[in-house]
Design a protein around this motif. Structure first.
Motif, PDB file in Angstrom:
ATOM      1  N   TRP A  69      66.004  42.404  40.643  1.00  0.00           N
ATOM      2  CA  TRP A  69      64.556  43.241  40.423  1.00  0.00           C
ATOM      3  C   TRP A  69      65.039  44.392  41.278  1.00  0.00           C
ATOM      4  O   TRP A  69      64.433  45.052  41.512  1.00  0.00           O
ATOM      5  CB  TRP A  69      63.227  42.946  40.864  1.00  0.00           C
ATOM      6  CG  TRP A  69      62.912  40.808  40.279  1.00  0.00           C
ATOM      7  CD1 TRP A  69      63.087  40.734  40.879  1.00  0.00           C
ATOM      8  CD2 TRP A  69      61.640  41.259  39.392  1.00  0.00           C
ATOM      9  NE1 TRP A  69      62.627  39.755  39.587  1.00  0.00           N
ATOM     10  CE2 TRP A  69      61.764  39.754  38.450  1.00  0.00           C
ATOM     11  CE3 TRP A  69      61.412  41.827  38.481  1.00  0.00           C
ATOM     12  CZ2 TRP A  69      61.042  39.442  37.717  1.00  0.00           C
ATOM     13  CZ3 TRP A  69      60.760  41.750  36.914  1.00  0.00           C
ATOM     14  CH2 TRP A  69      60.876  40.608  36.640  1.00  0.00           C
ATOM     15  N   LEU A  70      65.793  44.958  40.384  1.00  0.00           N
ATOM     16  CA  LEU A  70      66.246  46.406  41.277  1.00  0.00           C
ATOM     17  C   LEU A  70      67.403  46.981  39.787  1.00  0.00           C
ATOM     18  O   LEU A  70      68.268  46.464  39.004  1.00  0.00           O
ATOM     19  CB  LEU A  70      67.344  46.118  42.417  1.00  0.00           C
ATOM     20  CG  LEU A  70      68.207  47.267  42.898  1.00  0.00           C
ATOM     21  CD1 LEU A  70      66.882  48.011  43.482  1.00  0.00           C
ATOM     22  CD2 LEU A  70      69.223  46.729  43.843  1.00  0.00           C
ATOM     23  N   LEU A  71      66.983  48.306  39.463  1.00  0.00           N
ATOM     24  CA  LEU A  71      67.441  49.262  38.546  1.00  0.00           C
ATOM     25  C   LEU A  71      68.189  50.107  39.063  1.00  0.00           C
ATOM     26  O   LEU A  71      67.423  50.724  40.265  1.00  0.00           O
ATOM     27  CB  LEU A  71      66.327  49.354  37.517  1.00  0.00           C
ATOM     28  CG  LEU A  71      65.219  48.816  36.857  1.00  0.00           C
ATOM     29  CD1 LEU A  71      64.813  49.126  36.104  1.00  0.00           C
ATOM     30  CD2 LEU A  71      66.567  46.902  36.064  1.00  0.00           C
ATOM     31  N   LEU A  72      69.152  50.415  38.593  1.00  0.00           N
ATOM     32  CA  LEU A  72      70.302  51.720  38.742  1.00  0.00           C
ATOM     33  C   LEU A  72      69.736  52.996  38.647  1.00  0.00           C
ATOM     34  O   LEU A  72      69.645  52.969  37.374  1.00  0.00           O
ATOM     35  CB  LEU A  72      71.642  50.752  39.847  1.00  0.00           C
ATOM     36  CG  LEU A  72      72.215  50.228  40.668  1.00  0.00           C
ATOM     37  CD1 LEU A  72      73.422  50.620  40.124  1.00  0.00           C
ATOM     38  CD2 LEU A  72      71.433  50.097  41.418  1.00  0.00           C
ATOM     39  N   ILE A  73      69.669  53.756  39.009  1.00  0.00           N
ATOM     40  CA  ILE A  73      69.854  54.778  38.867  1.00  0.00           C
ATOM     41  C   ILE A  73      70.878  56.035  38.757  1.00  0.00           C
ATOM     42  O   ILE A  73      71.446  56.436  40.089  1.00  0.00           O
ATOM     43  CB  ILE A  73      67.970  56.151  38.768  1.00  0.00           C
ATOM     44  CG1 ILE A  73      67.158  55.109  38.499  1.00  0.00           C
ATOM     45  CG2 ILE A  73      67.799  57.064  38.080  1.00  0.00           C
ATOM     46  CD1 ILE A  73      65.839  55.766  38.624  1.00  0.00           C
ATOM     47  N   MET A  74      71.352  56.222  38.461  1.00  0.00           N
ATOM     48  CA  MET A  74      73.134  57.649  38.847  1.00  0.00           C
ATOM     49  C   MET A  74      72.491  58.607  38.428  1.00  0.00           C
ATOM     50  O   MET A  74      72.534  58.621  37.648  1.00  0.00           O
ATOM     51  CB  MET A  74      74.064  56.666  38.314  1.00  0.00           C
ATOM     52  CG  MET A  74      74.266  55.092  38.080  1.00  0.00           C
ATOM     53  SD  MET A  74      75.513  54.933  37.529  1.00  0.00           S
ATOM     54  CE  MET A  74      74.853  53.402  36.313  1.00  0.00           C
ATOM     55  N   VAL A  75      72.640  59.318  39.787  1.00  0.00           N
ATOM     56  CA  VAL A  75      72.232  60.975  38.745  1.00  0.00           C
ATOM     57  C   VAL A  75      73.279  61.481  39.871  1.00  0.00           C
ATOM     58  O   VAL A  75      73.754  61.967  41.022  1.00  0.00           O
ATOM     59  CB  VAL A  75      70.809  61.658  39.989  1.00  0.00           C
ATOM     60  CG1 VAL A  75      70.515  63.112  39.347  1.00  0.00           C
ATOM     61  CG2 VAL A  75      69.543  60.519  39.062  1.00  0.00           C
ATOM     62  N   LEU A 103      68.492  55.097  43.626  1.00  0.00           N
ATOM     63  CA  LEU A 103      68.929  55.872  43.616  1.00  0.00           C
ATOM     64  C   LEU A 103      70.133  56.147  44.391  1.00  0.00           C
ATOM     65  O   LEU A 103      70.396  56.211  45.385  1.00  0.00           O
ATOM     66  CB  LEU A 103      68.418  57.263  43.879  1.00  0.00           C
ATOM     67  CG  LEU A 103      66.669  57.590  43.895  1.00  0.00           C
ATOM     68  CD1 LEU A 103      66.331  59.209  43.907  1.00  0.00           C
ATOM     69  CD2 LEU A 103      67.383  57.707  41.849  1.00  0.00           C
ATOM     70  N   CYS A 104      71.407  56.705  42.852  1.00  0.00           N
ATOM     71  CA  CYS A 104      73.095  56.715  43.320  1.00  0.00           C
ATOM     72  C   CYS A 104      73.233  58.694  42.918  1.00  0.00           C
ATOM     73  O   CYS A 104      73.637  58.502  41.329  1.00  0.00           O
ATOM     74  CB  CYS A 104      73.378  55.730  42.693  1.00  0.00           C
ATOM     75  SG  CYS A 104      73.129  54.404  42.975  1.00  0.00           S
ATOM     76  N   ASP A 105      73.225  58.839  43.671  1.00  0.00           N
ATOM     77  CA  ASP A 105      73.914  60.339  43.287  1.00  0.00           C
ATOM     78  C   ASP A 105      75.545  60.374  43.440  1.00  0.00           C
ATOM     79  O   ASP A 105      76.202  59.890  44.861  1.00  0.00           O
ATOM     80  CB  ASP A 105      73.451  61.043  44.795  1.00  0.00           C
ATOM     81  CG  ASP A 105      73.954  63.289  44.077  1.00  0.00           C
ATOM     82  OD1 ASP A 105      74.787  62.781  44.007  1.00  0.00           O
ATOM     83  OD2 ASP A 105      73.512  63.488  45.526  1.00  0.00           O
TER      84      ASP A 105
END
Length: 338
Positions: A69-75, A103-105
């Motif tokens: 139940w976790l979604l990654l957002i690569m920014v 969030l992944c910077d």
């Protein structure tokens, strides 16, 4: 001895069903992205979910499905306000369906992106939305194409991955046509690293509109920055001020650059738009609150994020469905700077 506070009862799926005027089974189908529910009913259920603050029982569901139940957002750069607006859209849709986001910077670094995708391989995250340059996506394509992810803003239509973005070339061409319609013939471009698809497309749009008017882009006025910040825009202003001839208008490929540009030019004593016109791209929140307010080409940032989340949820629920792409509309916003 004081008693521990009683736990707050979570909102039930039955309560959501009652609020939406549908059955519990229909609520379940909507939350699990199953077919057989009209778009109107989906909207009612999602509205009820938001109003009641319903949350999926992650522990029970995870035990049944092995989902994180976790979604990654690569920014590539979390200091850029443009990305924050997109993240809000992603998070809103993710929460409606019981997901959390991480969030992944990445700093537009292939190594960091590879590490993020490792979370998908090891099932510590269910899916990912990538906003990093298309060149990085292409470089990792053989490693990541089988994983559940979606490209947002930066994409390669030839890759077998769902994507969402805008027509950057058409939007930039429209921006320059607007400046031309205001009588400007000497137009500068503050562009970005050509590693980014949008930077290449927006420069192509600028050149297209100028060519239609029988003009070319003066290379001295074609300034490319490597980061998207107010400081980079101010530095670009100093570079333009050193040119032998000054343009009458400047188009910046991001509002953050345009805002720094305005500050740098105003500090040098130039009046905007009387001495020089400024136009941005994105329509971040700050753009409307400057002096003068920024004329810009608006992207539907929240909608881009929301659509990326929907595409990812569709891919998770039906992984064998052929990937689809979506281009959302842009919009000219005329204010006082141009």
């Amino acid at each position: 001895m004081s008693r521990a506070p009683a736990p707050v009862n979570p909102v039930s799926m039955a309560a959501v069903a009652a609020r939406a005027g549908v059955s519990v089974a229909t609520v379940s189908r909507v939350l699990n992205r199953q077919e057989g529910v009209t778009s109107k009913t989906q909207a009612r259920v999602n509205r009820a979910v938001d109003e009641l603050g319903y949350r999926v029982n992650h522990l029970a569901t995870s035990l049944r499905t092995a989902k994180s139940w976790l979604l990654l957002i690569m920014v590539p750069d979390l200091t850029n306000p443009f990305y924050i607006e997109i993240v809000r859209g992603i998070d809103r849709v993710a929460r409606q369906h019981g997901y959390f986001v991480l969030l992944c910077d990445t700093g537009a670094d292939p190594g960091r992106e590879r590490s993020a995708f490792e979370l998908l391989r090891t099932h510590r995250a269910d899916g990912a939305i990538c906003l990093d340059p298309d060149s990085i996506q292409q470089g990792l394509s053989q490693e990541i194409n089988a994983l559940p992810w979606v490209a947002c803003c930066e994409f390669d239509p030839a890759m077998p991955v769902p994507y969402v973005g805008i027509d950057n070339q058409a939007a930039a061409a429209e921006a320059v046509r607007y400046l031309l319609s205001r009588g400007h013939r000497q137009i500068a471009l503050i562009g970005a690293d050509p590693a980014y698809l949008y930077a290449r497309q927006r420069e192509a749009g600028v050149r297209q509109a100028l060519a239609e008017a029988g003009l070319t882009l003066t290379e001295e006025w074609n300034i490319r920055v490597t980061r998207f910040s107010f400081v980079a825009g101010a530095e670009a202003a100093q570079q333009l001020l050193r040119c032998q001839q000054r343009p009458s208008a400047i188009f910046a490929v991001a509002d953050a650059l345009a805002i720094g540009l305005m500050q740098g030019l105003q500090e040098a004593g130039l009046r905007i738009p009387d001495d020089i016109a400024i136009m941005g791209f994105d329509d971040i929140t700050l753009a409307a609150h400057l002096n003068p307010p920024l004329t810009t080409m608006a992207q539907p940032m929240d909608d881009l994020g929301a659509e990326a989340a929907r595409l990812l949820l569709q891919r998770l629920s039906a992984p064998d469905t052929p990937p689809t792409g979506s281009l959302l509309p842009h919009r000219l916003v005329v204010r006082g700077s141009a």
